[in-house]
Every structure is written in structure tokens, then in C-alpha cells.
Design an enzyme around this catalytic site. Sequence first.
Site, PDB file in Angstrom:
ATOM      1  N   HIS A  29     -12.226  31.629  -7.946  1.00  0.00           N
ATOM      2  CA  HIS A  29     -12.017  33.043  -8.276  1.00  0.00           C
ATOM      3  C   HIS A  29     -13.293  33.869  -8.122  1.00  0.00           C
ATOM      4  O   HIS A  29     -13.501  34.849  -8.837  1.00  0.00           O
ATOM      5  CB  HIS A  29     -11.449  33.194  -9.692  1.00  0.00           C
ATOM      6  CG  HIS A  29     -10.320  32.263  -9.985  1.00  0.00           C
ATOM      7  ND1 HIS A  29      -9.117  32.315  -9.310  1.00  0.00           N
ATOM      8  CD2 HIS A  29     -10.214  31.224 -10.857  1.00  0.00           C
ATOM      9  CE1 HIS A  29      -8.324  31.365  -9.756  1.00  0.00           C
ATOM     10  NE2 HIS A  29      -8.964  30.680 -10.682  1.00  0.00           N
ATOM     11  N   CYS A  30     -14.141  33.454  -7.165  1.00  0.00           N
ATOM     12  CA  CYS A  30     -15.399  34.178  -6.916  1.00  0.00           C
ATOM     13  C   CYS A  30     -16.225  34.294  -8.192  1.00  0.00           C
ATOM     14  O   CYS A  30     -16.816  35.338  -8.480  1.00  0.00           O
ATOM     15  CB  CYS A  30     -15.140  35.561  -6.323  1.00  0.00           C
ATOM     16  SG  CYS A  30     -14.229  35.545  -4.775  1.00  0.00           S
ATOM     17  N   ALA A  31     -16.239  33.214  -8.970  1.00  0.00           N
ATOM     18  CA  ALA A  31     -16.984  33.208 -10.238  1.00  0.00           C
ATOM     19  C   ALA A  31     -17.538  31.807 -10.489  1.00  0.00           C
ATOM     20  O   ALA A  31     -17.269  31.188 -11.520  1.00  0.00           O
ATOM     21  CB  ALA A  31     -16.096  33.659 -11.384  1.00  0.00           C
TER      22      ALA A  31
END
EC number: 2.8.1.7
Length: 413
Positions: A362-364
Site C-alpha cells: 500500500h505504498c507504506a
Amino acid sequence: MLSTGLYEDFPTLKMKINGKRIVYLDSAATTLKPKQVVKKLEEFYYNSYANVHRAVHTLAVRATTEFEETREEFAEFLGASPEEIIFTSGTTMAINLAVVSLLRSGILKEDDLVLVSLLEHHANFVPWLRLSKFHGYRIDFIRPSGRFGTLEMDDLLKHRDKNPKVVAITGLSNVTGQRIPVEELRNVFPNSIILLDGAQLIPHEPVKPKEIGVDFLAFSLHKMLGPTGVGVLYGKREVLEQMEPFLYGGEMIDRVSLEDVTFNELPYKFEAGTPNIADIVASREALRYLKETGFDSVHEKIEQLTQMALKEMMKIGGVEIYGPLDERQHGIVSFNVKGIHPHDVAHILDQEFGIAVRSGHHCAQPLMSILKEQSQIDFPNSTCRASFYIYNTEEDVKILVEGVKKVKEWFSR
């Protein structure tokens, strides 16, 4: 069930995946689009399209009028002035604009301290981290100490005496769904420039940046029923006036000579080149749709679905759910099924049940590392994420829960 009107507004909901009606639970990535937004886009291209701010012919005046009326409507929505509303291509561009312009203008300098939370999407993490290598400012991180990445007030308070120049933080985690107490940020950091990533928060509630005391607020329209390629950066006028532009080119200038350049007035000095005119104008229809629905109703519905999903998912053995698991968790339920990779879970939910969820980091990735530290399973550095919006129903939640149960059963045979 959905009201007939709402169901008819979203044609995608009539789709079937392998004979199953689609259950769209990926709104944290991007929302479905109502017919009103698509219709406006078509109407504008056919009846009003021209470049803006550049000509006096009828189409140009018509296009410019609609473009600026859209800006005014977003300004009203945020409790800001139109001069403080900058159109961008999305949240990522908006944040990069703020970071680079703060550096170019000397507002953020060598040895200044920037605080960034470890809940952030890479869009509000990588720019600060990477540019610190070239510009020499210091960077420190607000680490969540609570359950599976939950940020507690003490996590903020322990940094208050560091006198950071900038604080960069999300309003709502795109992984855990935790709603951050944004109203307390100015009290904790009274002298800092505060940049709030509102990509997940603004689609659910109309936060007023002036009321909560943040200097920048960034969000994207595609996460709130609007077209892709449209973002908004609210910037406090007093800060924007000091800032050097991010991009250079047409329409952001006042005068150009062989020696130097003077810049256009706000907000135009930050909007170089031809903007995404039609999509920006159509985004006003998305905002109007949500306002007519009522943001209180939007928030309440998403809250009910979130709490229902949490309650039912917690009953499934071998399912690990991330976040606070209380009223702070809003719109998002991230989970893993023990022994099954989230990509496999997501694929089966899609193919067998018509359920669209997100799987991945989740791009995290910094937050994924924290989840891994606390996980009681063999954490795969990614999760399945179900996210809810106004077109979802309790029946959707029931289908998700039954789908996860079936996936677990199939892999345990």
C-alpha cells in the site's frame, strides 16, 4: 441494499465477475465514478472546452469561468480563499510542490528539522527523506507505539520540544484506517509548518485547514468520486506568498526579460502550463454529489460498515487485523489470513466472490516494517485491504466475511 437512485448512479455496480455481482471494496485506492461526473466531462468537452486564462473568445471565456468557479467551490468547501487553492495532478504532486518550493524559497533550510510520521504513504515520506540528502536538513520520525501501527497522542507529544520546522503527517492512514487527531496538531507544534496529507481523510469529512491550523492540505479527487489526474493543494496565503514556484513555464509568469522573471499572482504562479481543465471542472460534480449526499451521512455510513466488518472479521480464527480496532478506525480494514499470502487471498476473493480488495504494501513500507514487528503470523510485508465508501452496503460486508472464511477453509484442507 442501496437506494435505487444511488445504485443507478454507479453503473460499475451492475458488473458481474465470473457470474457474481461486483463487490467493490477498493475505494481507498480509487472510488467509482457516478454518472453525473462522467456526463459533466462529456458536456464540457463538447460545449465549453478551450484553454483557460489565455483568450477572449467565447469558448475560452466559458472554459475559464467554469474552471475558476470550480476553484471557488473547493475554496468554500475548505473554508479558504480561492487564492489558496492550487490545482495539481494529485496528492503526490501537491506534496512534492510544497516540499520543493519550501526548499527553493529558503523557508526550509540546512539543519532545520522535519518530522515525518511512520504511518505515511510514500508520497508524504519519500520526498522529505530523499531531498534531505541533497539539502542538509535533519529528518526525524514519529513512530506509532500502539496496537499494529496505531499512533497515540504521546507519540506526538514526545517530539513537541524538538521545535521542528516542518511536521508532515497523514490525516487518516491508508493502511490501518486510523483517523489521526488532526485538531490537536497545532497545539502540539505551535511554531511548525504543518503539512497534512488528506488523501484518505477529505473524502470522508470536510476538514477546514484554517480551523485546525495546518499550513498545507493535499488531497486527490479520484478518491472522492472525481476523475483521475486532479489534486488540490491548500496553502496558507502567508506561506505561499514567500514560496518560489515548483514548475516554470506559461501562465505562471508576470513579466519575462533577458535578465529575470517576475511571477503571476496566487494561485497561478504555482500552475505552470495547461492544466487538466476538463477533469478539474468535472471534479466539481463529484464534490457536489458528496455535498448533496451530506458528509455527515457519508461519514456515518462508512463508520457503520467499518465497525461491522471489524466485529465480524475478528470472529474468524487465524485472521490478523491491523490498526486500533476501535472508533478511531475508519473506512479501512487491513488483514492477513495466517499461512496464505495476501495476493492469493485477494485473487480468490475476486475470482470466486466478485470482491475487489487491494493486496500489497500500500505504498507504506515503513509502516509494514512496524506491523511485521508486532505480527503473530509469518508476516508477508503486505496485507489485504478492504475499504468502504458511500455505495457499499452491509450485504457487501457479509459477502467479504463469508469470502474470507471460505478462502481459509480451502487452504486448510
